[in-house]
Write an enzyme that holds these catalytic residues in place. Structure first.
Site, short mmCIF file in Angstrom:
data_model
loop_
_atom_site.label_atom_id
_atom_site.label_comp_id
_atom_site.label_asym_id
_atom_site.label_seq_id
_atom_site.Cartn_x
_atom_site.Cartn_y
_atom_site.Cartn_z
N LYS A 53 0.70 -1.41 0.12
CA LYS A 53 0.05 0.12 -0.10
C LYS A 53 0.79 1.23 0.01
O LYS A 53 0.54 2.09 -0.69
CB LYS A 53 -0.67 -0.20 1.20
CG LYS A 53 -2.02 -1.05 1.16
CD LYS A 53 -3.03 -1.51 2.57
CE LYS A 53 -3.88 -2.52 2.00
NZ LYS A 53 -4.42 -3.09 3.27
N GLN A 97 -4.85 -1.73 9.57
CA GLN A 97 -4.76 -2.79 9.16
C GLN A 97 -5.43 -3.85 10.04
O GLN A 97 -4.88 -3.95 11.04
CB GLN A 97 -3.22 -3.19 8.62
CG GLN A 97 -2.92 -4.44 8.14
CD GLN A 97 -3.59 -4.38 6.77
OE1 GLN A 97 -3.23 -3.43 5.98
NE2 GLN A 97 -3.96 -5.43 6.14
N ASP A 120 -11.14 2.85 3.72
CA ASP A 120 -11.57 1.17 3.73
C ASP A 120 -13.13 1.06 3.43
O ASP A 120 -13.74 0.04 2.83
CB ASP A 120 -10.92 0.35 4.83
CG ASP A 120 -9.79 -0.52 4.58
OD1 ASP A 120 -9.59 -0.62 3.50
OD2 ASP A 120 -9.14 -0.85 5.49
#
Lengths: 313, 313
Positions: A53, A97, A120
């Site tokens: 990422k 995460q 997200d």
């Protein structure tokens, strides 16, 4: 022979567009979009994902930062960090995460991220907006699936779509996005009794069950489009490990188009994360209310991704 | 002959349960649940609805209050009132009657109500929680539909459910609730091409299209359960006005069970509002996090509604 939808190629085009948007935003005196990734503990796979990422950010000109916290970080410490990032004007996207260590409540933590920085798309407010088709940030994998579908489907209206799997992160959001495009949508799952028959009527199949090679050739009608979201490592007949999806790829060559595993949905995820970060930066910098009327379909410029005036069918 | 599901009877049983919950809460030293209804302008139908809701409160022992604001109330004035009510410890449920005057943005106003006091279940956070099956307040009509279904369906797992209509207030939430119960769910709408054929395979049909007598007898398989959410005033052959639903009631007598119009889904709505208000009071008074693990299915006590140990099939 079915067209093989090249996820890497679509993702690269989206990255090009994202980079152009970053450049335009900065040239216009706006902020350089910034993504912050939080990693708690030292899970090996998570470290790989986070690295990818961060690398993706570099490629498109997004500023990135990383907070690595020890595995024994308390939930309150993590919430304090998120609160600080929520108020940091240089941070436009916050990604925590998962999986988080067991002593931390994932739902509480993800719900603490400001909805407009929730790149997200997991915050209940963004889930709710997706459900009602009222803007918000669309989670990366469902957005990637829609963009892959759009690369081969010209007109969604009235198409029969079958989603296999009803997870909160793929099945349900994809079903809602397909409904938003006026498909007739059937959501199936482990308790569905006549799945082969249901699938065999579909114009569009999204297989997201996490069941290796579940979808056989006979489940797919000629001319259907098949998106394979599954990815499982299995032992091949030759004794070597291999990655397979939820679809028996070799058996569905009568489909119109199918995504490969790997190289289909997977590469889209990070590209969509970067896209979401830039959209978040735009929304925040325009001081646009996060409940504005933006629609995820307005965001990616189709002509940039698929070529001006190109027929998508 | 199909069983006619008596919505008034199921609603009355739910009201009894709600009243018992109010009494128990107060007896245990808890607060008496309070509902505040806001009515802007002087829409005639809205006035009738509000009066019914206030009357419902009286019946079950919920304290109610009403704010009647003139039609030229500004959005900021309305938002200020909602902010005040959000902070009022005696108010557990806030309902802002729609439609609002055109100069007020409905989405902004409904999104300003604190999610744990949003007894209509329209706030994005509650919509998101319903989508992910993680608690929250379920909107009244979808909750009422599920309770009517539960009065005649013993086991939802693997049942084929077809929802006709994909509105944000009925079709989509009902589809998500049916998915949560492990039905295979197909959502259909105006662009669905083969609706009669799709409906004819369903074990459960929820007709919420707002299209008078859309669903014919041939669309319903013998033994199916049919919930009719539509209600339209039409001119009968005798020249008199009458209320009809989305289902040709007389033609579906081969169904296992069907709701009438009126007297089916309609009466459930206020009963569910009262139920939601008590749940909100409990959640707030227990200082339970609104993102707790409660599930709407835990809330109504089935044994109270349908009788202890009664077979639901």
């Amino acid at each position: 022979m079915a067209e093989v939808i090249d996820g890497r190629k679509v993702a690269a085009k989206l990255d090009e567009q994202t980079k152009a948007e970053v450049d335009a935003l900065v040239a216009a005196g706006g902020p350089r979009p910034g993504l912050t990734v939080i990693l708690v503990g030292d899970d090996g796979a998570s470290q790989v994902y986070v690295r990818r990422k961060i690398k993706g950010c570099e490629k498109v000109g997004i500023r990135s930062s990383e907070h690595r916290l020890p595995a024994d970080t308390t939930q309150d410490e993590l919430l304090a960090l998120i609160d600080q990032l929520n108020h940091d004007p240089d941070v436009h996207g916050i990604l925590c995460q998962v999986p988080l260590p067991a002593h931390i409540d994932t739902r509480t933590v993800l719900g603490a991220i400001s909805p407009e920085k929730d790149v997200d798309g997991f915050h209940p407010v963004n889930v709710g907006r997706l459900s009602t088709g009222t803007g918000g940030i669309v989670p990366c994998t469902p957005l990637g699936i829609m963009l892959l579908l759009e690369s081969v489907v010209d007109d969604f209206v009235g198409k029969d779509a079958v989603v296999i799997g009803k997870s909160n992160i793929v099945g349900k959001p994809v079903a809602l996005l397909l409904l938003d495009r006026e498909c007739t949508v059937t959501v199936t799952h482990i308790y569905t009794e006549n799945l082969p028959e249901i699938a065999a009527k579909a114009d569009i199949i999204v297989a997201a069950a996490g069941a290796p090679e579940l979808v056989k050739g006979s489940w797919v009608k000629p001319g259907a489009v098949v998106i394979d979201v599954g990815i499982t490592r299995i032992m091949g007949e030759d004794g070597k490990e291999k990655l397979v999806g939820d679809v028996k790829f070799d058996e569905v060559q009568h489909a119109k188009a199918v995504t490969p595993v790997p190289g289909g949905v997977g590469p889209m995820t990070i590209a969509c994360l970067l896209h979401n970060t830039v959209q978040a930066a735009k929304t925040i910098s325009e001081a646009k209310a996060p409940n504005g009327d933006s629609d995820y379909r307005d965001a990616p410029d189709r002509s940039l991704i698929y070529g001006e005036g190109a027929s998508l069918d």
